[in-house]
Motif scaffolding. Structure first.
Motif, PDB file in Angstrom:
ATOM      1  N   PRO A 143       0.833  -1.204   0.000  1.00  0.00           N
ATOM      2  CA  PRO A 143       0.000   0.000   0.000  1.00  0.00           C
ATOM      3  C   PRO A 143       0.870   1.259   0.000  1.00  0.00           C
ATOM      4  O   PRO A 143       1.869   1.320   0.724  1.00  0.00           O
ATOM      5  CB  PRO A 143      -0.803  -0.131   1.299  1.00  0.00           C
ATOM      6  N   ASP A 144       0.523   2.211  -0.830  1.00  0.00           N
ATOM      7  CA  ASP A 144       1.270   3.440  -1.035  1.00  0.00           C
ATOM      8  C   ASP A 144       2.582   3.187  -1.774  1.00  0.00           C
ATOM      9  O   ASP A 144       3.471   4.033  -1.770  1.00  0.00           O
ATOM     10  CB  ASP A 144       1.554   4.171   0.279  1.00  0.00           C
ATOM     11  N   ILE A 270       3.101   7.236 -14.020  1.00  0.00           N
ATOM     12  CA  ILE A 270       3.288   7.032 -12.586  1.00  0.00           C
ATOM     13  C   ILE A 270       1.937   6.695 -11.984  1.00  0.00           C
ATOM     14  O   ILE A 270       0.934   7.349 -12.293  1.00  0.00           O
ATOM     15  CB  ILE A 270       3.872   8.284 -11.893  1.00  0.00           C
ATOM     16  N   GLY A 271       1.900   5.676 -11.155  1.00  0.00           N
ATOM     17  CA  GLY A 271       0.676   5.309 -10.461  1.00  0.00           C
ATOM     18  C   GLY A 271       0.993   4.800  -9.068  1.00  0.00           C
ATOM     19  O   GLY A 271       2.035   4.173  -8.851  1.00  0.00           O
ATOM     20  N   TRP A 272       0.107   5.085  -8.142  1.00  0.00           N
ATOM     21  CA  TRP A 272       0.312   4.690  -6.743  1.00  0.00           C
ATOM     22  C   TRP A 272      -0.728   3.660  -6.342  1.00  0.00           C
ATOM     23  O   TRP A 272      -1.899   3.751  -6.738  1.00  0.00           O
ATOM     24  CB  TRP A 272       0.203   5.903  -5.822  1.00  0.00           C
ATOM     25  N   LYS A 273      -0.298   2.698  -5.530  1.00  0.00           N
ATOM     26  CA  LYS A 273      -1.258   1.755  -4.970  1.00  0.00           C
ATOM     27  C   LYS A 273      -1.975   2.431  -3.806  1.00  0.00           C
ATOM     28  O   LYS A 273      -1.335   2.992  -2.918  1.00  0.00           O
ATOM     29  CB  LYS A 273      -0.571   0.484  -4.485  1.00  0.00           C
ATOM     30  N   PRO A 274      -3.300   2.401  -3.792  1.00  0.00           N
ATOM     31  CA  PRO A 274      -4.035   3.098  -2.731  1.00  0.00           C
ATOM     32  C   PRO A 274      -3.697   2.566  -1.340  1.00  0.00           C
ATOM     33  O   PRO A 274      -3.367   1.395  -1.162  1.00  0.00           O
ATOM     34  CB  PRO A 274      -5.502   2.814  -3.080  1.00  0.00           C
ATOM     35  N   SER A 275      -3.763   3.472  -0.378  1.00  0.00           N
ATOM     36  CA  SER A 275      -3.598   3.109   1.026  1.00  0.00           C
ATOM     37  C   SER A 275      -4.500   4.000   1.861  1.00  0.00           C
ATOM     38  O   SER A 275      -5.150   4.908   1.338  1.00  0.00           O
ATOM     39  CB  SER A 275      -2.139   3.278   1.464  1.00  0.00           C
TER      40      SER A 275
END
Length: 295
Positions: A143-144, A270-275
């Motif tokens: 996450p994040d 660019i992409g972020w994993k949700p947290s």
């Protein structure tokens, strides 16, 4: 609409927002691509000479990672492409521990929530199931965690593509896929969101390289392991068609000094994993200032 614009549209690889059947993803012959990359990497001296494009894009991907003010523990660089390339510089030493693993981008072996960052520089262009690969990357991140990647965009090598197509129309009364289909920035934005990434960023850059002629360009593409690997490709290009394509290339796109330009469009993502700490976009209509007033 002129002929060049019409033919350039054939270069784009598009994705539907509706999940297609597995067969819809079979665009590339991945076995052929592996052989191409293995042969290219086996020629160590030559493969280093033609690393100029990959080195430039890799540096720009690295800059994006370094812009993130965070210390990363476990980072995967997804992109050697084959065993030969993976171990080409095995004698190099680095400031961090490096583990080399040969994996298939379409079937990633990483455990869920195990990685802090994944970077990929020009390795996802030959993946048939790009949506599935992005989903697997997001699942492997903690996450994040962040994914930073670069792919060739749809306008890459449009000069070569249109020249070959026009030559085939003239000499063979038809065209065939000589340069691999590629995606565009709007596709990438949708795919990142569809794969579950948040706070996505997509930007496009162009790198132009000049060559003495189309023949040197095609020689370098082969030495890079970037030759055509489309399933429906024709096995070879007739000599007279090739000569006609080189002449058309120079006539349509040639520089005043006699060289020819080759455009490589690169899409950075660019992409972020949700947290739980991921910032959420504000609700529509919640702004307390008018953009018109700000401007």
């Amino acid at each position: 609409m002129n002929a060049t614009t019409t033919l350039r549209r054939l270069a784009h690889r598009t994705y539907s927002t509706v999940a297609p059947t597995p067969m819809a993803f079979q665009v590339f012959d991945r076995h052929v691509k592996k052989l191409q990359k293995d042969r290219a990497a086996a020629q160590k001296d030559q493969s280093r000479v033609v690393d100029y494009l990959k080195d430039e894009v890799a540096a720009r991907v690295s800059d994006r990672l370094l812009d993130i003010k965070r210390e990363f523990g476990t980072v995967v660089d997804l992109g050697a492409g084959c065993e030969q390339a993976l171990n080409r510089d095995a004698d190099q030493t680095y400031e961090v521990d490096v583990e080399r693993r040969q994996v298939d981008e379409e079937y990633l072996p990483f455990e869920e929530n195990s990685l802090e960052a994944v970077v990929s520089s020009l390795s996802l262009n030959w993946v048939n199931d790009l949506p599935g690969a992005l989903i697997q990357i997001r699942q492997s991140l903690k996450p994040d965690g962040v994914f930073i990647g670069a792919m060739f965009g749809g306008d890459t090598l449009f000069e070569l593509r249109t020249s070959i197509q026009l030559a085939e129309v003239e000499r063979e009364s038809g065209i065939s896929p000589r340069v691999s289909p590629m995606t565009d920035s709007s596709d990438i934005s949708r795919l990142l969101s569809r794969a579950g990434f948040t706070l996505t960023t997509v930007d496009v850059d162009e790198i132009q390289v000049n060559y003495p002629s189309a023949f040197e360009l095609m020689d370098d593409l082969k030495a890079m392991g970037e030759s055509n690997a489309v399933l429906s490709r024709r096995p070879f290009l007739k000599r007279d068609t090739l000569l006609a394509a080189a002449s058309i290339y120079k006539e349509l796109h040639g520089n005043e000094d006699g060289t020819i330009p080759a455009t490589f469009q690169v899409i950075y993502m660019i992409g972020w994993k949700p947290s739980e700490s991921t910032p959420l976009p504000k609700k529509r209509g919640s702004a307390n200032a008018s953009l018109k007033d700000v401007l």
